[in-house]
Design an enzyme around this catalytic site. Sequence first.
Site, PDB file in Angstrom:
ATOM      1  N   PRO A 115       0.821  -1.211   0.000  1.00  0.00           N
ATOM      2  CA  PRO A 115       0.000   0.000   0.000  1.00  0.00           C
ATOM      3  C   PRO A 115       0.856   1.263   0.000  1.00  0.00           C
ATOM      4  O   PRO A 115       2.052   1.222   0.321  1.00  0.00           O
ATOM      5  CB  PRO A 115      -0.810  -0.123   1.311  1.00  0.00           C
ATOM      6  CG  PRO A 115      -0.699  -1.554   1.717  1.00  0.00           C
ATOM      7  CD  PRO A 115       0.616  -2.038   1.196  1.00  0.00           C
ATOM      8  N   GLY A 124       2.726   4.540   1.170  1.00  0.00           N
ATOM      9  CA  GLY A 124       3.261   5.025   2.434  1.00  0.00           C
ATOM     10  C   GLY A 124       3.893   3.977   3.316  1.00  0.00           C
ATOM     11  O   GLY A 124       4.217   4.263   4.468  1.00  0.00           O
ATOM     12  N   LYS A 164       8.307   1.587   0.474  1.00  0.00           N
ATOM     13  CA  LYS A 164       8.932   0.924  -0.682  1.00  0.00           C
ATOM     14  C   LYS A 164      10.082   1.758  -1.240  1.00  0.00           C
ATOM     15  O   LYS A 164      11.179   1.241  -1.484  1.00  0.00           O
ATOM     16  CB  LYS A 164       7.871   0.678  -1.762  1.00  0.00           C
ATOM     17  CG  LYS A 164       6.727  -0.199  -1.303  1.00  0.00           C
ATOM     18  CD  LYS A 164       5.721  -0.447  -2.408  1.00  0.00           C
ATOM     19  CE  LYS A 164       4.995   0.812  -2.804  1.00  0.00           C
ATOM     20  NZ  LYS A 164       4.157   1.358  -1.720  1.00  0.00           N
ATOM     21  N   THR A 165       9.854   3.031  -1.437  1.00  0.00           N
ATOM     22  CA  THR A 165      10.918   3.892  -1.965  1.00  0.00           C
ATOM     23  C   THR A 165      12.041   4.052  -0.956  1.00  0.00           C
ATOM     24  O   THR A 165      13.217   4.152  -1.328  1.00  0.00           O
ATOM     25  CB  THR A 165      10.325   5.268  -2.338  1.00  0.00           C
ATOM     26  OG1 THR A 165       9.217   5.086  -3.223  1.00  0.00           O
ATOM     27  CG2 THR A 165      11.369   6.128  -3.016  1.00  0.00           C
ATOM     28  N   HIS A 200     -27.759   9.618  18.020  1.00  0.00           N
ATOM     29  CA  HIS A 200     -27.200   8.812  16.936  1.00  0.00           C
ATOM     30  C   HIS A 200     -25.854   8.206  17.344  1.00  0.00           C
ATOM     31  O   HIS A 200     -25.646   6.987  17.250  1.00  0.00           O
ATOM     32  CB  HIS A 200     -27.045   9.686  15.683  1.00  0.00           C
ATOM     33  CG  HIS A 200     -26.509   8.951  14.492  1.00  0.00           C
ATOM     34  ND1 HIS A 200     -27.284   8.607  13.422  1.00  0.00           N
ATOM     35  CD2 HIS A 200     -25.264   8.497  14.201  1.00  0.00           C
ATOM     36  CE1 HIS A 200     -26.550   7.977  12.521  1.00  0.00           C
ATOM     37  NE2 HIS A 200     -25.307   7.910  12.972  1.00  0.00           N
ATOM     38  N   GLU A 201     -24.943   9.052  17.827  1.00  0.00           N
ATOM     39  CA  GLU A 201     -23.620   8.568  18.208  1.00  0.00           C
ATOM     40  C   GLU A 201     -23.701   7.678  19.456  1.00  0.00           C
ATOM     41  O   GLU A 201     -22.950   6.700  19.573  1.00  0.00           O
ATOM     42  CB  GLU A 201     -22.683   9.755  18.464  1.00  0.00           C
ATOM     43  CG  GLU A 201     -22.418  10.615  17.244  1.00  0.00           C
ATOM     44  CD  GLU A 201     -21.798   9.839  16.097  1.00  0.00           C
ATOM     45  OE1 GLU A 201     -21.112   8.827  16.360  1.00  0.00           O
ATOM     46  OE2 GLU A 201     -22.010  10.231  14.934  1.00  0.00           O
ATOM     47  N   HIS A 259     -24.527   4.181  18.279  1.00  0.00           N
ATOM     48  CA  HIS A 259     -23.330   3.442  17.833  1.00  0.00           C
ATOM     49  C   HIS A 259     -22.568   2.887  19.032  1.00  0.00           C
ATOM     50  O   HIS A 259     -22.184   1.707  19.054  1.00  0.00           O
ATOM     51  CB  HIS A 259     -22.411   4.368  17.040  1.00  0.00           C
ATOM     52  CG  HIS A 259     -22.875   4.657  15.653  1.00  0.00           C
ATOM     53  ND1 HIS A 259     -23.162   3.667  14.744  1.00  0.00           N
ATOM     54  CD2 HIS A 259     -23.086   5.832  15.000  1.00  0.00           C
ATOM     55  CE1 HIS A 259     -23.544   4.221  13.598  1.00  0.00           C
ATOM     56  NE2 HIS A 259     -23.503   5.539  13.729  1.00  0.00           N
ATOM     57  N   ASP A 306     -22.924   5.635   7.159  1.00  0.00           N
ATOM     58  CA  ASP A 306     -23.146   4.317   7.771  1.00  0.00           C
ATOM     59  C   ASP A 306     -23.762   3.350   6.770  1.00  0.00           C
ATOM     60  O   ASP A 306     -23.327   2.204   6.641  1.00  0.00           O
ATOM     61  CB  ASP A 306     -24.064   4.447   8.994  1.00  0.00           C
ATOM     62  CG  ASP A 306     -23.492   5.374  10.052  1.00  0.00           C
ATOM     63  OD1 ASP A 306     -22.255   5.509  10.096  1.00  0.00           O
ATOM     64  OD2 ASP A 306     -24.273   5.963  10.822  1.00  0.00           O
TER      65      ASP A 306
END
Length: 696
Positions: free
Chosen positions: A255, A257, A260-261, A477-478, A481, A552
């Site tokens: 992925p 970041g 690799k470089t 709402h929160e 969750h 959601d």
Amino acid sequence: MADNNIKKNSGSGTPNNNKKPQGGGGKGRFNPKFNPIYVYGIIILIFIALQYFRSGGSPVETNWREVKNTMLKNGDIKKIVVVNRERAEIFLKDSAYEKYKSKFDQGFGTPSQAGPQFYFIIGSVDTFEQNLKQVQADLPEKDQVILTYETRRDIFMEVMSWILPILLLIGIWWWIFRRMSRGAGGGAGSNIFNVGKSQAKVFDKDSHVSTTFKDVAGLAEAKQEIEEIVEFLRNPGRYTKLGGKIPKGALLVGPPGTGKTLLARAVAGEANVPFFSMSGSDFVEMFVGVGASRVRDLFKQAKEKAPCIVFIDEIDAIGRARGRNPNMGSNDERENTLNQLLTEMDGFDTNSGVIILAATNRADILDRALMRAGRFDRQIHVELPDINERGEIFQVHLKPLRKGEDVDVSFLAKQTPGFSGADIANVCNEAALIAARRKKETVQKQDFLDAVDRIIGGLEKKNKIISPSEKATIAYHEAGHATVSWLLEHAHPLVKVTIVPRGKALGAAWYLPEERQITTREQMLDEVCATLGGRAAEENVFGTISSGAQNDLEKVYKTTYAMVCYFGMSDAVGNVSFYDSTGQSDYSFNKPYSEHTAELIDHEIKDLIDVQYQRARKILADNAEGHKQLAEKLLEREVIFSEDLEAIFGPRPWDPQKGPEKKIEVPMADNSENKPLTSPPTTSPKDSPKDNKESA
């Protein structure tokens, strides 16, 4: 470690811009470089000067009235010459030259005494002759003017009229291609003939890279594979005496970041052999054949300096699988470049001593011929760091920071699951900026937590105007969750919940996901149920729903679609997967299943979502009092943490560290009860929040 946190090396090959100008003059004197354009400019100026001064100066413009009333009347004109039947030039007598000298421009353009001294434009030759004859009829014979006619051709201007456009076109052409060759990576001496040359940067003994494997934190397995290639270049006899051969190429896959470089830079710093660095996009140009030409030139230079390493970053720019170009029937320059690259890497003429390193985060779209053994013998996967590797990366990026005593590296590693090396570097830098903004002497633990929140959720917007009814909707709402996720066994444990707007979200819940390698059906269903807890809380409490659950619902649909179509977790559809890992279906115009199966998939996805939605509503209805207390705390404090949920609901029954204090009845994941749950609304919001993100 992060790709974007590499220190720039200023080796001996880097030009020194602070050098004093050469020359024996005074302070600030410098000698400009010779440029051929100066010669062309001098030649043009000489031609203009010759044209200007060849007649000794330019005559002064006058008119027929002044000629008739002054010059002819006083007998000052020696002769008049009509040039090209449109212009009359006046030649004064020697005795009259001083009389009119005040009308001349005193300088280089002063008309000479030989003339002509004046000119005017005549309308018609016949009319001019008639007027002149009438004037001279009254003049004495000695003042009679000689009238002659002359046809002139300005050879210089005629030649310049057709040479100048050509020179202008050549100049524009030269300027365009000079700019293009500079943009392609060439220096000041670049020109159109260098367009096909390789633009690779060469790092050798004169321009050494200071990055080593010690600077790369984590990535233990990837470093081991790369170090073996470097060791072969240093001590080839250790491997060749057993009959082994060096891998011709290694492909770094992972992925963005993940480092690799940075690994490639470490190879350049450790190998002590010439290192050619180039990006995949450097091969692609607007000219046909330039990419293939640059590939040939790159490998020609590499063979001359063998043994050496050639690094191609973002190789997917030219390595995309052939035949997948949506521009059907067109000539794709990238395919020509790829064909040349395949031939150079392992064609009829092999390249001994040239090792190819490449990096990409899109290995699934690369051509199969490029991936085969003999070209890229090894695929080194550089994955996202685990908790131990994140701790090592934090150690590297915390070195330049003046951190407080409460900063714990292991705690920071636990708080950043799924972060890449680049993200961790960004967290450290953002924490330092936050601490400086607060005028602190050290970077403390809270600064790092705020930095993580800033990166995940966005900028905090405390001044955003939200009505009380909207704020209540967001809080419930929160809290929905948080309640459902706390009471489900396989849902991610909660870290904190906030109703302070961040970015585009009006509220957010932070979780600490477990680092799983595989995910079971029950775990995915629990996560879907927890995600639907916000929408279920709105309907249970207010009797209506808002647009705040858009994010959601998007996540829920993607999860359930993957369960049915990719992971074979549906009894009705069966153990089938329609996922194409080769990417061949990107440009296909048909689905890999029938219309009947498509309808079945739609029904299965809807059933999964409906069952989990009713499950979330039942959990909230059974724990309505705790849900209400949590929402009231959110409205009061705007931010709550896992300790607040533990105080209301008690420890999670399946937490192995704390153990259960009370048994909480939770509906099973496969509960198919679809009866609507009704609860009288406490308030009726006028406006619903438009966007409410749940950040994981």
